[in-house]
Design a protein around this motif. Structure first.
Motif, PDB file in Angstrom:
ATOM      1  N   TYR A  90      44.462   9.844  31.410  1.00  0.00           N
ATOM      2  CA  TYR A  90      45.531   9.185  30.635  1.00  0.00           C
ATOM      3  C   TYR A  90      45.324   7.661  30.575  1.00  0.00           C
ATOM      4  O   TYR A  90      45.826   7.006  29.673  1.00  0.00           O
ATOM      5  N   SER A  91      44.529   7.130  31.499  1.00  0.00           N
ATOM      6  CA  SER A  91      44.358   5.671  31.552  1.00  0.00           C
ATOM      7  C   SER A  91      43.709   5.111  30.280  1.00  0.00           C
ATOM      8  O   SER A  91      43.874   3.949  29.968  1.00  0.00           O
ATOM      9  N   ILE A 145      34.760   5.890  34.451  1.00  0.00           N
ATOM     10  CA  ILE A 145      36.195   5.928  34.129  1.00  0.00           C
ATOM     11  C   ILE A 145      36.761   4.511  34.074  1.00  0.00           C
ATOM     12  O   ILE A 145      37.504   4.161  33.155  1.00  0.00           O
ATOM     13  N   LEU A 146      36.364   3.690  35.029  1.00  0.00           N
ATOM     14  CA  LEU A 146      36.843   2.301  35.021  1.00  0.00           C
ATOM     15  C   LEU A 146      36.383   1.592  33.747  1.00  0.00           C
ATOM     16  O   LEU A 146      37.106   0.760  33.182  1.00  0.00           O
ATOM     17  N   GLY A 147      35.176   1.949  33.304  1.00  0.00           N
ATOM     18  CA  GLY A 147      34.642   1.353  32.070  1.00  0.00           C
ATOM     19  C   GLY A 147      35.490   1.725  30.868  1.00  0.00           C
ATOM     20  O   GLY A 147      35.869   0.862  30.057  1.00  0.00           O
ATOM     21  N   LYS A 148      35.841   3.010  30.765  1.00  0.00           N
ATOM     22  CA  LYS A 148      36.656   3.452  29.620  1.00  0.00           C
ATOM     23  C   LYS A 148      38.038   2.807  29.656  1.00  0.00           C
ATOM     24  O   LYS A 148      38.589   2.386  28.632  1.00  0.00           O
ATOM     25  N   MET A 149      38.601   2.744  30.872  1.00  0.00           N
ATOM     26  CA  MET A 149      39.929   2.151  31.050  1.00  0.00           C
ATOM     27  C   MET A 149      39.894   0.665  30.647  1.00  0.00           C
ATOM     28  O   MET A 149      40.771   0.162  29.949  1.00  0.00           O
ATOM     29  N   SER A 150      38.840  -0.014  31.058  1.00  0.00           N
ATOM     30  CA  SER A 150      38.722  -1.445  30.777  1.00  0.00           C
ATOM     31  C   SER A 150      38.580  -1.712  29.288  1.00  0.00           C
ATOM     32  O   SER A 150      39.200  -2.625  28.745  1.00  0.00           O
ATOM     33  N   LEU A 151      37.748  -0.891  28.635  1.00  0.00           N
ATOM     34  CA  LEU A 151      37.570  -1.078  27.202  1.00  0.00           C
ATOM     35  C   LEU A 151      38.884  -0.866  26.462  1.00  0.00           C
ATOM     36  O   LEU A 151      39.245  -1.640  25.567  1.00  0.00           O
TER      37      LEU A 151
END
Ligand code: PBG
Length: 323
Positions: A90-91, A145-151
């Motif tokens: 969901y992030s 996942i952190l990459g997708k969230m950050s983008l």
């Protein structure tokens, strides 16, 4: 006696004139807990006088803060249990109310500096900051996942991303993804030196994000260690972080001081939820005076070397001490 230090303390005006440490309003960052829905303002039990707010209230809050001169906000989402999963998907969901709120805030108040939180825990059904499998945190798999969230957060318009997860290698990983996608101006405020602290308890209450199993000690730091703090900060500096953060603040003033003397980029300290609660409960019980205690607390963080301070008392400080 030739040396009488008390002469320099003899009046308010003299004390003010030679005081070494003054906090400017621009240096304070105001944390906001965002919840989905409308017309919601719910007090956090372990943080008296602090609230989870729906976006309509958040916009009012930001308007009030801007009038006081506060420009920096750090935003955290409370996610419904039904939206959580093991991969925190969901992030970066396009319908995520947190991402929409970032867009709305930046559209309505472009002058704000909006800092986001990059970590899986509010969205994770395990409550951990990384992918949790058979009792282990999978560092490298978490980076994606952190990459997708950050983008997603950068696309929504966040000015500064705040990776608070403590995975190894994430600052460089995020910097490269941001640069590749033309977010060269999106900054990274790294939670570089984040201790495994008991003082995050009230924050986890606020977001209902406590780990469901185990603890965070394999990624957050041992409170007794300081050499490791320099190592963590150096790695994040070398990986391109724009700010280095120490968290919590009060028990770690020596760490703030060391970072200030070792790195030529802004040092941020996070005066965390449990530190707020400690003050607030003592104040509610008339053990200490709120104005005096808050002023002393924040000034000491700045004296130790913090260029910026994140505190649940930022607004109170602005209301009471900024001339
Ligand atoms: C999420 C995050 C936490 C805090 C900020 N970001 C909680 C945690 O790591 O468990 C704590 C802030 C506070 O206590 O005020 N990773």
């Amino acid at each position: 006696m030739i040396r009488r230090p008390r002469r320099n303390r003899k009046s308010d005006s003299i004390r003010d004139a030679i005081s070494e440490t003054k906090i400017h309003i621009e240096e304070l960052i105001h944390p906001i807990f965002l919840t989905d829905g409308k017309n919601i303002k719910s007090e956090i039990k372990s943080m008296p006088d602090y609230f989870r707010l729906s976006l309509d209230f958040v916009l009012k809050e930001i308007e009030e803060c801007l009038k006081l001169g506060l420009t920096h906000f750090i935003l955290f989402p409370e996610i419904e249990e039904s939206k959580k999963d093991i991969l925190a998907s969901y992030s970066y969901n396009q319908n995520n109310f947190y991402l929409k709120a970032i867009k709305d805030i930046k559209t309505k108040f472009p002058e704000t500096v909006l800092i986001t939180d990059v970590a899986m825990d509010p969205y994770s059904s395990d409550g951990h900051d990384g992918i949790y499998e058979n009792g282990k945190i999978l560092n490298d798999e978490t980076l994606g996942i952190l990459g997708k969230m950050s983008l997603a957060q950068a696309e929504a318009g966040a000015d500064i991303l705040g990776p608070s997860d403590m995975m190894d290698g994430r600052v460089l990983y995020l910097r490269e993804i941001l640069d590749k996608n033309n977010f060269k101006d999106t900054s990274i405020m790294s939670y570089s030196v984040k201790y495994a602290s008991s003082f995050y308890g009230p924050f986890r209450d606020a977001l209902n994000s406590a780990p469901k199993f185990g603890n965070k000690k394999t990624y957050q730091m041992n409170p007794g260690n300081s050499k490791e703090a320099i190592l963590e900060a150096k790695i994040d500096f070398d990986e391109g972080a724009d700010y280095l953060m120490v968290k919590p603040a009060l028990h770690y003033l020596d760490i703030i001081y060391q970072l200030k003397n070792n790195f030529q980029i802004p040092i941020v300290c996070y005066h965390v939820s449990g530190e707020y609660a400690m003050l607030k409960f003592a104040i509610k019980n008339n053990a200490i005076d709120e104005k005096k205690a808050v002023e002393e607390t924040l000034v000491c963080m700045k004296r130790a070397g913090a260029d910026l301070i994140i505190s649940y008392y930022s607004k109170f400080y602005a209301e009471n001490f900024i001339k």
